[in-house]
Design an enzyme around this catalytic site. Structure first.
Site, PDB file in Angstrom:
ATOM      1  N   ASP A 263       0.863  -1.195   0.000  1.00 39.23           N
ATOM      2  CA  ASP A 263       0.000   0.000   0.000  1.00 39.23           C
ATOM      3  C   ASP A 263       0.892   1.236   0.000  1.00 39.23           C
ATOM      4  O   ASP A 263       1.776   1.378   0.847  1.00 39.23           O
ATOM      5  CB  ASP A 263      -0.888  -0.027   1.262  1.00 39.23           C
ATOM      6  CG  ASP A 263      -1.937   1.077   1.255  1.00 39.23           C
ATOM      7  OD1 ASP A 263      -3.119   0.761   1.411  1.00 39.23           O
ATOM      8  OD2 ASP A 263      -1.563   2.259   1.109  1.00 39.23           O
TER       9      ASP A 263
ATOM     10  N   ASP B 152      -3.951   2.450  -5.063  1.00 33.76           N
ATOM     11  CA  ASP B 152      -2.567   2.420  -4.547  1.00 33.76           C
ATOM     12  C   ASP B 152      -2.227   1.146  -3.789  1.00 33.76           C
ATOM     13  O   ASP B 152      -1.304   1.132  -2.993  1.00 33.76           O
ATOM     14  CB  ASP B 152      -2.304   3.664  -3.683  1.00 33.76           C
ATOM     15  CG  ASP B 152      -2.859   3.539  -2.278  1.00 33.76           C
ATOM     16  OD1 ASP B 152      -3.875   2.828  -2.099  1.00 33.76           O
ATOM     17  OD2 ASP B 152      -2.274   4.122  -1.358  1.00 33.76           O
ATOM     18  N   GLU B 153      -2.972   0.074  -4.032  1.00 35.25           N
ATOM     19  CA  GLU B 153      -2.729  -1.167  -3.302  1.00 35.25           C
ATOM     20  C   GLU B 153      -2.690  -2.355  -4.246  1.00 35.25           C
ATOM     21  O   GLU B 153      -3.365  -2.349  -5.269  1.00 35.25           O
ATOM     22  CB  GLU B 153      -3.875  -1.478  -2.337  1.00 35.25           C
ATOM     23  CG  GLU B 153      -4.188  -0.439  -1.335  1.00 35.25           C
ATOM     24  CD  GLU B 153      -5.478  -0.795  -0.613  1.00 35.25           C
ATOM     25  OE1 GLU B 153      -5.644  -1.957  -0.206  1.00 35.25           O
ATOM     26  OE2 GLU B 153      -6.313   0.095  -0.493  1.00 35.25           O
TER      27      GLU B 153
END
Ligand code: TTP
Ligand code: MG
Length: 357
Positions: free
Chosen positions: A12, A110-111
């Site tokens: 993340d 974003d992961e």
């Protein structure tokens, strides 16, 4: 599946939107930065998308009203959401990560999850692989991330959040219970504010409390979700890491500068949203069958209303017409509207469509 124990990474990015902005504008480093709606000197009406760690010291967080952020941190640097840029950087990051394993799953902007079972022989090797990935992302993108390593997606995701920013947390299966036990139940995937509050009212605050709860009562109160909660509390999750490329829906909404019962401006806003959504659908090469609108009144009462068309739509005028039809019952002189939104779903690939013709 019985057999070899899996080793899963969850990565993340740290304070993603603001980190990207800091990279673009190095002079911002060290200052509290907030990305979100325009603050309008405390009168802005949207929310904070994210805040960097300097701004978080002032209790500014994702999701809080931008007006509140302004009160907490008037000296902050406020920036609008530059989605195009974040998506571009996100794609670059995901491409780097895909190079490390073919069992890959992007999860949000974003992961990502990486199943590295076939790439490493134990947790020591896994740790050095994670260090390599962190270095790779930093060198190529100038951004830090946090990685959780564990035996399934559920625990890896909670682990990546455990030491942020720039963290690396390993939780092996035999330590999972000790790791999960003291954490708040909201750390579990799918436990949002409502479920969290409900659990709290039942005396369940931590994951440990949940794991000791009578599963029959959980099923009674939450249905299928009750079973899921019980399994998660025990660190059980057998779901596979697999890429889900198919998007299920495309939607946009807008909050009015001032609550309004001026129908003309509501319809105009709706038209503009239709154009955006239509543009996105074209980019994704999808036609849609279902259109859903969302209306939030000034008292936050929210309604969604959808319709599945008798045909596969690929024309802007069909979308606009359906949206207008759906919103009609909600346009009332005595009720001011705060937000409108539109979503299309039930997709058919337009590329396939063309081939059929
Ligand atoms: P997160 O990973 O939840 O948050 P973050 O990357 O900003 O911070 P952290 O270091 O704690 O991971 O979300 C990723 C991005 O998604 C975030 O930068 C902005 C966006 N976002 C919103 O727009 N609204 C939200 O409510 C949340 C939670 C995130
Ligand atoms: Mg993040």
């Amino acid at each position: 599946m019985a057999g070899k124990k899996r080793i899963i990474f969850h990565l993340d990015m740290d304070h993603f939107y603001t980190a990207v902005e800091e990279k673009e504008h190095p002079e911002l480093k060290g200052r509290p930065v907030i990305v979100g709606a325009h603050p309008r000197e405390g009168k802005g009406r949207g929310v904070v998308s994210t805040a960097n760690y300097e701004a978080r010291k002032f209790s500014v967080r994702s999701g809080i009203p931008i007006s509140k952020a302004w009160k907490l941190c008037p000296q902050g640097v406020y920036l609008p959401v530059n989605m195009k840029l974040y998506v571009k950087v996100s794609n670059e990051i995901m491409n780097i990560l895909r190079g490390y394993t073919d069992k890959f799953e992007q999860w949000g902007i974003d992961e990502a999850f990486l199943d590295v079972t076939s790439k490493v022989k134990d947790y020591t090797e896994a740790e050095s692989l994670a260090q390599t990935i962190k270095k790779d992302v930093l060198e190529h993108e100038g951004l830090t991330c946090s990685i959780g390593i564990s035996y399934n997606k559920l625990v890896a995701k909670i682990a990546s959040d455990f030491q942020k920013p720039d963290g690396l947390t390993i939780v092996q299966e035999e330590d999972a219970e000790r790791f999960l036990d003291p954490l708040p139940v909201r750390k579990l995937l799918g436990v949002g504010r409502k479920t969290g509050q409900f659990l709290e009212s039942m005396g369940v605050k931590t994951i440990g409390d949940l794991s000791r709860y009578d599963p029959a009562v959980l099923v009674d109160r939450f249905g299928v979700m009750g079973t899921a909660l019980y399994l998660m509390a025990h660190g059980i999750d057998n779901s596979e890491v697999e890429e889900r490329t198919e998007i299920k829906s495309i939607g946009r909404d807008t909050t009015f500068q001032e609550d309004t019962n001026d129908f003309e401006s509501v319809l105009q806003a709706l038209d503009a949203l239709c154009e955006d959504v239509y543009g996105d659908a074209q980019e994704q090469h999808v036609c849609f069958k279902t259109v859903t609108i969302r209306v939030r009144y000034e008292n936050f009462e929210t309604h969604t209303h959808g319709k599945t068309l008798p045909f596969i739509a690929d024309r802007l005028q069909d979308l606009k017409k359906t949206a207008r039809e759906l919103i009609q019952p909600y346009l009332r002189v005595d009720r001011k509207i705060r937000l409108v939104g539109i979503r299309v779903s039930n997709f058919v690939s337009s590329l396939k469509q063309q081939k059929l013709v």
